[in-house]
Every structure is written in structure tokens, then in C-alpha cells.
Design a protein around this motif. Structure first.
Motif, PDB file in Angstrom:
ATOM      1  N   GLY A 154      20.712  74.369  23.527  1.00 30.18           N
ATOM      2  CA  GLY A 154      21.072  75.767  23.349  1.00 30.18           C
ATOM      3  C   GLY A 154      19.962  76.740  23.718  1.00 30.18           C
ATOM      4  O   GLY A 154      20.238  77.886  24.106  1.00 30.18           O
ATOM      5  N   PHE A 155      18.698  76.307  23.638  1.00 32.02           N
ATOM      6  CA  PHE A 155      17.588  77.200  23.974  1.00 32.02           C
ATOM      7  C   PHE A 155      17.667  77.671  25.424  1.00 32.02           C
ATOM      8  O   PHE A 155      17.428  78.834  25.724  1.00 32.02           O
ATOM      9  CB  PHE A 155      16.248  76.496  23.722  1.00 32.02           C
ATOM     10  N   LYS A 156      17.985  76.744  26.327  1.00 36.91           N
ATOM     11  CA  LYS A 156      18.075  77.108  27.741  1.00 36.91           C
ATOM     12  C   LYS A 156      19.298  77.973  28.022  1.00 36.91           C
ATOM     13  O   LYS A 156      19.259  78.882  28.864  1.00 36.91           O
ATOM     14  CB  LYS A 156      18.136  75.848  28.602  1.00 36.91           C
ATOM     15  N   LEU A 157      20.368  77.699  27.305  1.00 35.06           N
ATOM     16  CA  LEU A 157      21.616  78.423  27.559  1.00 35.06           C
ATOM     17  C   LEU A 157      21.541  79.890  27.146  1.00 35.06           C
ATOM     18  O   LEU A 157      22.083  80.754  27.836  1.00 35.06           O
ATOM     19  CB  LEU A 157      22.767  77.733  26.824  1.00 35.06           C
ATOM     20  N   ILE A 158      20.891  80.182  26.025  1.00 35.05           N
ATOM     21  CA  ILE A 158      20.915  81.564  25.522  1.00 35.05           C
ATOM     22  C   ILE A 158      20.068  82.528  26.355  1.00 35.05           C
ATOM     23  O   ILE A 158      20.160  83.744  26.164  1.00 35.05           O
ATOM     24  CB  ILE A 158      20.476  81.644  24.044  1.00 35.05           C
ATOM     25  N   ILE A 159      19.258  82.013  27.267  1.00 34.53           N
ATOM     26  CA  ILE A 159      18.450  82.902  28.112  1.00 34.53           C
ATOM     27  C   ILE A 159      19.026  83.011  29.521  1.00 34.53           C
ATOM     28  O   ILE A 159      18.417  83.632  30.394  1.00 34.53           O
ATOM     29  CB  ILE A 159      16.978  82.417  28.193  1.00 34.53           C
ATOM     30  N   GLN A 160      20.212  82.443  29.729  1.00 32.93           N
ATOM     31  CA  GLN A 160      20.845  82.506  31.046  1.00 32.93           C
ATOM     32  C   GLN A 160      21.389  83.909  31.301  1.00 32.93           C
ATOM     33  O   GLN A 160      21.838  84.597  30.388  1.00 32.93           O
ATOM     34  CB  GLN A 160      21.989  81.496  31.129  1.00 32.93           C
ATOM     35  N   PRO A 161      21.358  84.352  32.564  1.00 36.00           N
ATOM     36  CA  PRO A 161      21.959  85.658  32.906  1.00 36.00           C
ATOM     37  C   PRO A 161      23.431  85.698  32.500  1.00 36.00           C
ATOM     38  O   PRO A 161      24.160  84.720  32.681  1.00 36.00           O
ATOM     39  CB  PRO A 161      21.817  85.699  34.440  1.00 36.00           C
ATOM     40  N   GLY A 162      23.844  86.792  31.941  1.00 35.13           N
ATOM     41  CA  GLY A 162      25.217  86.938  31.493  1.00 35.13           C
ATOM     42  C   GLY A 162      25.450  86.426  30.084  1.00 35.13           C
ATOM     43  O   GLY A 162      26.512  86.673  29.509  1.00 35.13           O
ATOM     44  N   ILE A 163      24.474  85.719  29.531  1.00 31.22           N
ATOM     45  CA  ILE A 163      24.588  85.169  28.174  1.00 31.22           C
ATOM     46  C   ILE A 163      23.728  85.963  27.193  1.00 31.22           C
ATOM     47  O   ILE A 163      24.112  86.162  26.035  1.00 31.22           O
ATOM     48  CB  ILE A 163      24.157  83.680  28.141  1.00 31.22           C
ATOM     49  N   ARG A 164      22.593  86.426  27.659  1.00 28.57           N
ATOM     50  CA  ARG A 164      21.606  87.058  26.752  1.00 28.57           C
ATOM     51  C   ARG A 164      22.195  88.214  25.949  1.00 28.57           C
ATOM     52  O   ARG A 164      21.845  88.408  24.785  1.00 28.57           O
ATOM     53  CB  ARG A 164      20.393  87.546  27.559  1.00 28.57           C
ATOM     54  N   ILE A 165      23.095  88.981  26.562  1.00 25.91           N
ATOM     55  CA  ILE A 165      23.654  90.135  25.863  1.00 25.91           C
ATOM     56  C   ILE A 165      24.445  89.732  24.622  1.00 25.91           C
ATOM     57  O   ILE A 165      24.517  90.467  23.637  1.00 25.91           O
ATOM     58  CB  ILE A 165      24.550  90.959  26.833  1.00 25.91           C
ATOM     59  N   TYR A 166      25.030  88.532  24.640  1.00 26.02           N
ATOM     60  CA  TYR A 166      25.827  88.052  23.507  1.00 26.02           C
ATOM     61  C   TYR A 166      24.955  87.479  22.387  1.00 26.02           C
ATOM     62  O   TYR A 166      25.454  87.190  21.301  1.00 26.02           O
ATOM     63  CB  TYR A 166      26.814  86.983  23.971  1.00 26.02           C
ATOM     64  N   VAL A 167      23.678  87.296  22.679  1.00 28.81           N
ATOM     65  CA  VAL A 167      22.752  86.687  21.714  1.00 28.81           C
ATOM     66  C   VAL A 167      22.155  87.735  20.782  1.00 28.81           C
ATOM     67  O   VAL A 167      21.804  87.437  19.643  1.00 28.81           O
ATOM     68  CB  VAL A 167      21.619  85.942  22.464  1.00 28.81           C
ATOM     69  N   LEU A 168      22.060  88.971  21.250  1.00 31.19           N
ATOM     70  CA  LEU A 168      21.302  90.005  20.530  1.00 31.19           C
ATOM     71  C   LEU A 168      21.785  90.218  19.101  1.00 31.19           C
ATOM     72  O   LEU A 168      20.994  90.158  18.156  1.00 31.19           O
ATOM     73  CB  LEU A 168      21.371  91.326  21.304  1.00 31.19           C
ATOM     74  N   ILE A 169      23.079  90.455  18.904  1.00 27.63           N
ATOM     75  CA  ILE A 169      23.582  90.761  17.554  1.00 27.63           C
ATOM     76  C   ILE A 169      23.460  89.563  16.615  1.00 27.63           C
ATOM     77  O   ILE A 169      22.959  89.717  15.484  1.00 27.63           O
ATOM     78  CB  ILE A 169      25.026  91.294  17.615  1.00 27.63           C
ATOM     79  N   PRO A 170      23.888  88.344  17.013  1.00 28.81           N
ATOM     80  CA  PRO A 170      23.671  87.197  16.123  1.00 28.81           C
ATOM     81  C   PRO A 170      22.197  86.983  15.779  1.00 28.81           C
ATOM     82  O   PRO A 170      21.868  86.625  14.644  1.00 28.81           O
ATOM     83  CB  PRO A 170      24.221  86.003  16.929  1.00 28.81           C
ATOM     84  N   PHE A 171      21.312  87.228  16.753  1.00 30.12           N
ATOM     85  CA  PHE A 171      19.883  87.078  16.492  1.00 30.12           C
ATOM     86  C   PHE A 171      19.407  88.079  15.451  1.00 30.12           C
ATOM     87  O   PHE A 171      18.686  87.724  14.505  1.00 30.12           O
ATOM     88  CB  PHE A 171      19.080  87.265  17.786  1.00 30.12           C
ATOM     89  N   LEU A 172      19.784  89.342  15.596  1.00 28.77           N
ATOM     90  CA  LEU A 172      19.346  90.374  14.656  1.00 28.77           C
ATOM     91  C   LEU A 172      19.878  90.110  13.248  1.00 28.77           C
ATOM     92  O   LEU A 172      19.155  90.249  12.258  1.00 28.77           O
ATOM     93  CB  LEU A 172      19.798  91.751  15.141  1.00 28.77           C
ATOM     94  N   ILE A 173      21.147  89.707  13.152  1.00 29.34           N
ATOM     95  CA  ILE A 173      21.738  89.404  11.842  1.00 29.34           C
ATOM     96  C   ILE A 173      21.015  88.227  11.194  1.00 29.34           C
ATOM     97  O   ILE A 173      20.652  88.267  10.010  1.00 29.34           O
ATOM     98  CB  ILE A 173      23.240  89.101  11.986  1.00 29.34           C
ATOM     99  N   ASN A 174      20.794  87.176  11.971  1.00 36.10           N
ATOM    100  CA  ASN A 174      20.139  85.981  11.441  1.00 36.10           C
ATOM    101  C   ASN A 174      18.711  86.271  11.011  1.00 36.10           C
ATOM    102  O   ASN A 174      18.262  85.847   9.944  1.00 36.10           O
ATOM    103  CB  ASN A 174      20.157  84.873  12.495  1.00 36.10           C
TER     104      ASN A 174
END
Length: 256
Positions: free
Chosen positions: A25-45
Motif C-alpha cells: 500500500g505504501f507504493k500505491l498511495i503515492i501514485q498519480p491520481g491516487i494521492r488526492i484520495y489519501v489526504l482526508i483519511p490521512f488527516l483524520i487518522n
């Protein structure tokens, strides 16, 4: 003998495979088109984990300081490890459930984006994801079912910590149960995008239980590593989505 050795090797390989999917999952979350979906879950967590650490430390410190005088002092040092295990376990799971409850709709979108990228499909066109209000309602219902499933089983397991003799097995049983729950939690996002209900999810995961427990243990490990635990949620969602695409889709189960 050879057959037995082969079975044990297969069991270990399946367990390790599930464990490795978490870290993919580490490699996947930094892929183009994916990073934008990571921001909110990251901030909440990050926010809830920081709150859990602060709250848990203060509660534990105040409780133990109340025993810091007189003959209670020696009891404090004897019980310190037990209180740390029990307190942090309860706090960790409560805050993890809260974090996933709040972030559930966004985790669904992240799982969709990961699957789109891995399989070159578009779930949004096939009806896998609905409009945001409908997605929030669906996520709340799903998290409520998982919370009820968790509570019914967690309370008896927590009580084992206070029963003589049985308390020796309690940490191991909790590790086993915690791994299963974390796998259920995160595999729900890619499966839920395909309309698979919670009971059916459990059946699919039981069919591949060794990979399931390997995955859950990997998620648990991430959540206990300082700093890394702030990104544990999106990483786990990404890893779960990849394992779903590779190993757990109905078309993949019979061939893997």
C-alpha cells in the motif's frame, strides 16, 4: 511427511503473502491520481491517533500516580505492564473504530481509485460507488455492523485479562482477534464497492483465512509504529484493495 511439510509451507506462504500486501500500500498511495484520495483519511487518522496517544497517556499516568504513595507503590510497578497492555489496547481499538467510522466514505473512494488503477476499470460507471450522501449512509451502516460484531466479541476477551490463569492466554487471543477485525475492517472497502454484504465478506475471507490473518497482523504492526501509524489507514485500504484485485475477487479465489 513430505505432504505435511508441504502443507505447513503453503500455510506459511499464504500468511506471509497476506502480510506483504499491507506494505504494498505504501507504493500505491503515492501514485498519480491516487494521492488526492489519501489526504482526508490521512488527516483524520493522524488527528485521532495523536488524540488517542495523548488521552491514553494522561489517563494511564493519572491512574498510576494515584497509587504512588504508601504500600501501593510496589503494586504500581507490578501491575504497570498489565495496565499498559489493557489500556492501550482498549484505547487503540476505540479510536481506530472512530477513525474508520469518520473516514469510511473517503476510504471507499480511495479503494475505488486503487482498483481502477490496478484493473483498468471504472467502478463509478458500473455503479460501484454512489453519490456522496448515499455513500456516507452506506458507510455508516457498514461500520455500525462491524462495531456490533466487534463489541460482542471484544468484551469477553477483555474480561480474560482479569481472570487468573486465563489472563496468560488473553494477549494471544486478543492479537488473533485484533488481526481478524483489522482485516475485516479494511477489506470491507473494496468488497463494499461491489455491493458485497458483511456476512458474505466474512465467508470470502474465511476461504482465504491464512492470507486474511497475515494481512490483519501487518495492519496491526503498522498501527503500533510511531509516525508510520499516521498513514496506516490509507496504506491498509490500498493494500486491501490490491489483495482484493489479485487474490480475493470471485474469479481469483479458485485460482489462488
Amino acid at each position: 511427511m513430505a505432504s505435511g511439510s508441504s502443507d505447513h509451507l503453503t500455510l506459511m506462504n499464504d500468511f506471509v503473502t497476506g502480510f506483504k500486501y499491507v506494505f504494498s500500500g505504501f507504493k500505491l498511495i503515492i501514485q498519480p491520481g491516487i494521492r488526492i484520495y489519501v489526504l482526508i483519511p490521512f488527516l483524520i487518522n493522524a488527528l485521532l491517533f495523536a488524540s488517542a496517544i495523548t488521552y491514553g497517556s494522561n489517563i494511564l499516568s493519572d491512574f498510576l500516580n494515584s497509587w504512588s504513595s504508601g504500600w501501593w507503590e510496589w503494586v504500581r510497578w507490578i501491575l504497570w505492564p498489565l495496565f499498559i497492555i489493557v489500556s492501550l489496547t482498549v484505547i487503540f481499538f476505540c479510536f481506530s473504530i472512530m477513525a474508520n467510522l469518520i473516514a469510511a466514505p473517503f476510504n471507499g473512494f480511495l479503494a475505488e481509485a486503487i482498483e481502477n488503477k490496478l484493473s483498468n476499470t471504472d467502478l463509478s460507471e458500473s455503479g460501484g460507488l454512489k453519490a456522496i450522501p448515499a455513500e456516507i449512509i452506506k458507510a455508516m451502516k457498514s461500520e455500525s455492523r462491524k462495531f456490533l460484531y466487534f463489541i460482542i466479541r471484544a468484551i469477553p476477551l477483555l474480561l480474560l485479562f482479569f481472570i487468573p490463569v486465563a489472563q496468560v492466554t488473553a494477549p494471544f487471543l486478543w492479537l488473533f482477534f485484533g488481526s481478524w477485525m483489522l482485516a475485516l475492517e479494511y477489506m470491507d472497502y473494496p468488497m463494499g464497492n461491489h455491493g458485497i454484504a458483511f456476512p458474505e465478506q466474512r465467508k470470502i475471507m474465511i476461504m482465504k483465512k491464512k492470507r486474511t490473518f497475515g494481512f490483519g497482523l501487518g495492519v496491526m504492526l503498522l498501527t503500533f509504529i510511531p509516525v508510520i501509524n499516521f498513514v496506516a489507514m490509507p496504506v491498509a485500504v490500498a493494500g486491501a484493495s490490491k489483495m482484493w484485485v489479485d487474490k480475493l475477487k470471485p474469479a481469483q479465489i479458485t485460482s489462488s
